[in-house]
Write a protein that holds these residues in place. Structure first.
Motif, mmCIF file in Angstrom:
data_model
loop_
_atom_site.group_PDB
_atom_site.id
_atom_site.type_symbol
_atom_site.label_atom_id
_atom_site.label_comp_id
_atom_site.label_asym_id
_atom_site.label_seq_id
_atom_site.Cartn_x
_atom_site.Cartn_y
_atom_site.Cartn_z
ATOM 1 N N ASP A 57 0.853 -1.193 0.000
ATOM 2 C CA ASP A 57 0.000 0.000 0.000
ATOM 3 C C ASP A 57 0.886 1.240 0.000
ATOM 4 O O ASP A 57 1.545 1.538 0.999
ATOM 5 C CB ASP A 57 -0.902 -0.010 1.233
ATOM 6 C CG ASP A 57 -1.818 1.211 1.274
ATOM 7 O OD1 ASP A 57 -1.881 1.946 0.273
ATOM 8 O OD2 ASP A 57 -2.472 1.414 2.321
ATOM 9 N N PRO A 58 0.913 2.005 -1.072
ATOM 10 C CA PRO A 58 1.793 3.182 -1.106
ATOM 11 C C PRO A 58 1.313 4.316 -0.220
ATOM 12 O O PRO A 58 2.105 5.193 0.130
ATOM 13 C CB PRO A 58 1.766 3.591 -2.580
ATOM 14 C CG PRO A 58 0.458 3.074 -3.091
ATOM 15 C CD PRO A 58 0.196 1.798 -2.330
ATOM 16 N N GLY A 59 0.039 4.303 0.163
ATOM 17 C CA GLY A 59 -0.474 5.412 0.956
ATOM 18 C C GLY A 59 -0.309 6.709 0.184
ATOM 19 O O GLY A 59 -0.745 6.827 -0.948
ATOM 20 N N GLY A 60 0.357 7.673 0.777
ATOM 21 C CA GLY A 60 0.604 8.935 0.085
ATOM 22 C C GLY A 60 1.962 9.001 -0.569
ATOM 23 O O GLY A 60 2.345 10.045 -1.100
ATOM 24 N N ALA A 61 2.724 7.894 -0.539
ATOM 25 C CA ALA A 61 4.069 7.885 -1.117
ATOM 26 C C ALA A 61 4.002 7.668 -2.625
ATOM 27 O O ALA A 61 3.006 7.137 -3.151
ATOM 28 C CB ALA A 61 4.906 6.782 -0.465
ATOM 29 N N PRO A 62 5.053 8.049 -3.343
ATOM 30 C CA PRO A 62 5.061 7.847 -4.798
ATOM 31 C C PRO A 62 4.949 6.385 -5.197
ATOM 32 O O PRO A 62 4.426 6.069 -6.258
ATOM 33 C CB PRO A 62 6.408 8.452 -5.225
ATOM 34 C CG PRO A 62 6.769 9.401 -4.122
ATOM 35 C CD PRO A 62 6.228 8.790 -2.874
ATOM 36 N N ARG A 63 5.457 5.484 -4.353
ATOM 37 C CA ARG A 63 5.370 4.054 -4.668
ATOM 38 C C ARG A 63 5.336 3.263 -3.374
ATOM 39 O O ARG A 63 5.686 3.760 -2.308
ATOM 40 C CB ARG A 63 6.555 3.612 -5.518
ATOM 41 C CG ARG A 63 7.913 3.839 -4.859
ATOM 42 C CD ARG A 63 9.034 3.325 -5.731
ATOM 43 N NE ARG A 63 10.342 3.553 -5.113
ATOM 44 C CZ ARG A 63 11.486 3.083 -5.604
ATOM 45 N NH1 ARG A 63 11.474 2.370 -6.717
ATOM 46 N NH2 ARG A 63 12.632 3.328 -4.998
ATOM 47 N N ALA A 64 4.904 1.993 -3.500
ATOM 48 C CA ALA A 64 4.830 1.118 -2.337
ATOM 49 C C ALA A 64 6.233 0.678 -1.921
ATOM 50 O O ALA A 64 7.162 0.627 -2.742
ATOM 51 C CB ALA A 64 3.969 -0.102 -2.654
ATOM 52 N N LEU A 65 6.373 0.322 -0.654
ATOM 53 C CA LEU A 65 7.673 -0.134 -0.161
ATOM 54 C C LEU A 65 8.179 -1.341 -0.937
ATOM 55 O O LEU A 65 9.372 -1.446 -1.231
ATOM 56 C CB LEU A 65 7.568 -0.494 1.325
ATOM 57 C CG LEU A 65 7.813 0.602 2.358
ATOM 58 C CD1 LEU A 65 7.637 0.045 3.758
ATOM 59 C CD2 LEU A 65 9.205 1.195 2.201
ATOM 60 N N VAL A 66 7.282 -2.268 -1.241
ATOM 61 C CA VAL A 66 7.722 -3.510 -1.868
ATOM 62 C C VAL A 66 8.270 -3.282 -3.276
ATOM 63 O O VAL A 66 8.934 -4.165 -3.845
ATOM 64 C CB VAL A 66 6.559 -4.529 -1.897
ATOM 65 C CG1 VAL A 66 5.550 -4.185 -2.985
ATOM 66 C CG2 VAL A 66 7.061 -5.961 -2.027
#
Length: 665
Positions: A540-549
Motif C-alpha cells: 500500500d503506497p499510501g501517500g508515497a510515490p510508490r509502495a515499499l515492496v
C-alpha cells in the motif's frame, strides 16, 4: 535449527502463537492496555501539537512562514529568544497534518541519529523539526552545510521541514530565500488566550489589573506570559470569590518571589517533627484533599520511624489548627493549599536543599504515598506527587539518582501503581532539555542489557511508546526491538513495535533492515521479521510515490528474511504468515507476481522449502478473499514459478495444480 513444539494455550483471550511446540503463555499482573492509554505514538504527538495550537497566537511572520512552507516544503524561522519561534515551528508542522508521515524532531550529531545528508532520513509525508535555536556557531555551521541535501530528500518524499535557526546565526544567500522572521505576538492577546483555555470567563479578565500592567512594563517572553496566566488560574482556584481578577493578578505577581526567606523562617519556627512533616507533605501534595494530607503526613512519620503521638484524637490539635500553623488551609472543597501562591515550590526546594539526609526517605515515602488507599487520591494527584519529587532531583542536577530511584520502583514493583509511578519518575527526565539525551541512552541500555525483573519491562515499554516515540520514533523503535527480542510468552513490546512501524513506511524499512541485514540473524529476529514484514502495508503506497515492496532494497530484505524463516523455523510457525502473504497476493493486482516471486526466490532451489511453500498455498485456498477459486488460481501461478525455479519451465499453467492434491512438486 531444529525445534520440537506442542501447542498449549493456558488462557484464552491472550496472544496467539502460530507454531507447533510447547507454548507457555504467562500473564503477570502488569497494567492492561486500557490503563496504559492505548494510544499510538503518532496520536500522542498530534494531541500535544493540537494543544499547542490552541494556545498559540499568530504573530507577524507566520503568514510568510506558511507560504514558504507550502510552496517550497521548507522554512527557516528566525526570531529573538522568547518570541515563540519554536512554538511557531511546531504549529506550522501541525497544520500540515496528513494521513501519511509522522512528526519528528531531528537530532543531528546524536550517535543514534541518521546524518542529515542520508536520503533515508526522510519518510513520505514526514513533518520534520530541526530546532537549532540554541546551537553554537560550529554546530550551526555543520548543520547549515547539510541543509541542501536534507531539503532535496524532503522534496522527493513530499515531506515538510521547519528549521529554527540561532538568533545570532547567519545564512548563505541561497538559504535566505527560505527565511521567515517571527515577531513576538501581542502580549495581551497571549495572556487572554491562555486565560480562556483555563476556563476563566472573559467578563472577569477584561477588568483592570494594575499588577498585570506592572508585569507588562518589561518585555516578556511568551513562556513568562503563559506562566503568569497559569498563576492567575491557580490563585483563582484557591480564592475564587475573595479577591477578583485584580487580586489574582497581584498574587501571580507576588508569586514570582522565591519565598525563600519566608520559608526558612517558617521552618525555623516550626521545629517539631509533626509540624515539619505536615509542611513538606502539604508542599508535595499541594491541592490534595485534607484526608490525603492527613494520611500522607502520618505515613511520613512512620517512614521516618518517628514514634506515633499517643494523644487521644479529641485532646490534640485538629487538622485545621495544624494547617494554620504552617500558613495553609483547606478550602470549601476540602482541598489544602498554602495561603501564598507558589509557596509550595519554595517549601519543596528548601527541604531538598537544606535537609539532604531527607532525600532518600522522601523517595521511599513518595512511592508508599502513591499506594495509599484513599478515594481522594486520584491518578492525576499521584502523577503530580511523583513529578514534583523528580523535578527536585533534576533541579539539583541529580539525574542519576532519579534514574536509580525509578529503576528500583520498577524492579521491585508489586502493584501496577508502583510501576506507573516509575514511569512518571522517568518522564520528566526524558523530557528535560539538558538531561533528556542521558535518560534516553540509559533506557537503551536497560532495554538491551538489564535484567528485567518485576515490572521494569512494562515501565520501559511505557516510556518508549508514550514519551520517546512521539518525538524520537527511531530511537523508540530500537529500544522496543531490544525489548521484543527478550519477550517470552506474551508480546506487548512486539505489539508496540508493530504499531510504531505502522505509522511510517520509513520506520518499516529501517526495521526490515535491522532484522535481515545481520551476518547471522537470530531465530528471535526471524520470528520478529514475520510480524514486521506484513504484505498489506508493504503493497500500500499510501501517500508515497510508490509502495515499499517496489523498492529494490526492500525486496532484498524481504527475500533475506523469508529465506531465514524457511531455513530456521518449523513450517507450522511460518505457514500462517505465508498464507497471509498468499491471500494478499490474490488481491494485490499489480503486485501479484512480485509477492509470489519474493517467496519463491527466498526458497531458492531448495526442494523441501519449495514443497512446503506449495503445501501452504494449497492450505490457504479455502480462506482466500473472493473465494476458493481465486486461491486455486494463485496456487496455479505459484506452481508455475516453483517449476521455473526448479528448471522445469512449463509452457502454460495447468487447469488444476499438478501434482495431485496431497503430493509435492
Amino acid at each position: 535449527m531444529k525445534e520440537a513444539f506442542t501447542t498449549r494455550v493456558e488462557q484464552s483471550g491472550g496472544s496467539v502463537h502460530a507454531g507447533w511446540g510447547d507454548i507457555h503463555n504467562y500473564y503477570t499482573a502488569s497494567p492492561s492496555r486500557q490503563e496504559t492509554g492505548g494510544r499510538s505514538p503518532r496520536r500522542i504527538a498530534d494531541d500535544q501539537l493540537r494543544l499547542l495550537r490552541q494556545r498559540f497566537v499568530d504573530s507577524t511572520g507566520m503568514g510568510e512562514a506558511r507560504r514558504l512552507l507550502a510552496e517550497h516544503s521548507t522554512v527557516i524561522l528566525h526570531g529573538e529568544p522568547g518570541s515563540g519561534r519554536t512554538a511557531a515551528a511546531r504549529v506550522l508542522l501541525y497544520e500540515l497534518h496528513r494521513d501519511t508521515g509522522i512528526f519528528r524532531e531531528l537530532l543531528p550529531g546524536d550517535e543514534e541519529e541518521t546524518p542529515l545528508t542520508d536520503a533515508g532520513l526522510v519518510g513520505a509525508g514526514d513533518r520534520l523539526l530541526l530546532d537549532l535555536a540554541e546551537a553554537d556557531g560550529a554546530r550551526w555551521w555543520r548543520n547549515r552545510r547539510d541543509l541542501p541535501a536534507l531539503r532535496k530528500a524532503v522534496q522527493e518524499q513530499q515531506a515538510h521541514l521547519v528549521v529554527v535557526m540561532p538568533y545570532a546565526g547567519t545564512l548563505e544567500s541561497d538559504l535566505q530565500f527560505y527565511r521567515a522572521d517571527i515577531e513576538p505576538p501581542p502580549a495581551q492577546e497571549v495572556f487572554r488566550r491562555h486565560l480562556r483555555l483555563h476556563g476563566i470567563p472573559h467578563e472577569e479578565y477584561l477588568q483592570s489589573a494594575p499588577a498585570w500592567d506592572d508585569f507588562l512594563a518589561e518585555q516578556r517572553a511568551n513562556e513568562e506570559i503563559a506562566d503568569f496566566a497559569d498563576r492567575v488560574r491557580r490563585a483563582r482556584t484557591a480564592h475564587p470569590a475573595r479577591d477578583g481578577f485584580a487580586g489574582w493578578c497581584e498574587q501571580a505577581r507576588d508569586a514570582r518571589k522565591t519565598w525563600r526567606q519566608e520559608v526558612a523562617a517558617l521552618v525555623a519556627e516550626r521545629c517539631e517533627v509533626p509540624q515539619r512533616a505536615l509542611l513538606i507533605t502539604t508542599a508535595m501534595l499541594h491541592g490534595a484533599h485534607a484526608d490525603v494530607i492527613h494520611h500522607a503526613a502520618a505515613l511520613l512519620l512512620r517512614t521516618l520511624e518517628i514514634p506515633e503521638d499517643r494523644i487521644a484524637p479529641l485532646e490534640g490539635k485538629d487538622l485545621a489548627e495544624r494547617l494554620t500553623e504552617i500558613s495553609a488551609s483547606a478550602g470549601p472543597d476540602g482541598h489544602v493549599r498554602f495561603d501564598k501562591l507558589d509557596f509550595d515550590a519554595a517549601v519543596r526546594a528548601h527541604f531538598w536543599d537544606h535537609l539532604p539526609d531527607l532525600r532518600r526517605l522522601l523517595g521511599v515515602w513518595t512511592a508508599r504515598s502513591t499506594e495509599l488507599d484513599d478515594p481522594h487520591l486520584t491518578a492525576g494527584l499521584r502523577k503530580d506527587l511523583v513529578e514534583r519529587l523528580a523535578h527536585q532531583y533534576l533541579r539539583a542536577g541529580q539525574w542519576k539518582e532519579l534514574a536509580a530511584m525509578a529503576d528500583g520502583w520498577g524492579t521491585n514493583a508489586t502493584t501496577p501503581t508502583r510501576s506507573t509511578a516509575a514511569v512518571h519518575a522517568l518522564t520528566p527526565g526524558l523530557e528535560h532539555k539538558r538531561y533528556g539525551g542521558s535518560f534516553r541512552q540509559l533506557v537503551y541500555t536497560w532495554c538491551r542489557d538489564k535484567h528485567l525483573t518485576g515490572h521494569l519491562a512494562y515501565v520501559l515499554l511505557r516510556v518508549c511508546t508514550d514519551v520517546i516515540a512521539p518525538t524520537h520514533p527511531d530511537q523508540a523503535m530500537v529500544r522496543l526491538h531490544h525489548l521484543a527480542r527478550r519477550e517470552r510468552g506474551a508480546t506487548p513490546a512486539l505489539d508496540a513495535l508493530c504499531e510504531l512501524v505502522a505509522t511510517s513506511s520509513r520506520l518499516r524499512r529501517r526495521m526490515l533492515d535491522r532484522l535481515t541485514r545481520q551476518s547471522s540473524p537470530s531465530a528471535t529476529d526471524t520470528r520478529l521479521f514475520l510480524r514486521i514484514c506484513d504484505p498489506v502495508p508493504l503493497t500500500d503506497p499510501g501517500g508515497a510515490p510508490r509502495a515499499l515492496v517496489d523498492e529494490r532494497y526492500v525486496q532484498e530484505c524481504v527475500t533475506s528474511g523469508w529465506r531465514e524463516a524457511f531455513a530456521e523455523l518449523p513450517q507450522p510457525y511460518w505457514q500462517p504468515y505465508a498464507q497471509r502473504w498468499l491471500h494478499t497476493a490474490s488481491d494485490a493486482g499489480d503486485h501479484h507476481d512480485l509477492l509470489l516471486d519474493l517467496l519463491v526466490n527466498a526458497a531458492g532451489r531448495n526442494g523441501g522449502h519449495l514443497a512446503a511453500l506449495y503445501s501452504a498455498a494449497r492450505a490457504a485456498e479455502p480462506t482466500t478473499t473472493g473465494g476458493a477459486a481465486r486461491g486455486v488460481a494463485t496456487t496455479d501461478h505459484l506452481l508455475q514459478k516453483i517449476s521455473a525455479a526448479q528448471g522445469l519451465r512449463p509452457s502454460a499453467a495447468p487447469s488444476r495444480p499438478v501434482p495431485p492434491r496431497g503430493a509435492t512438486p
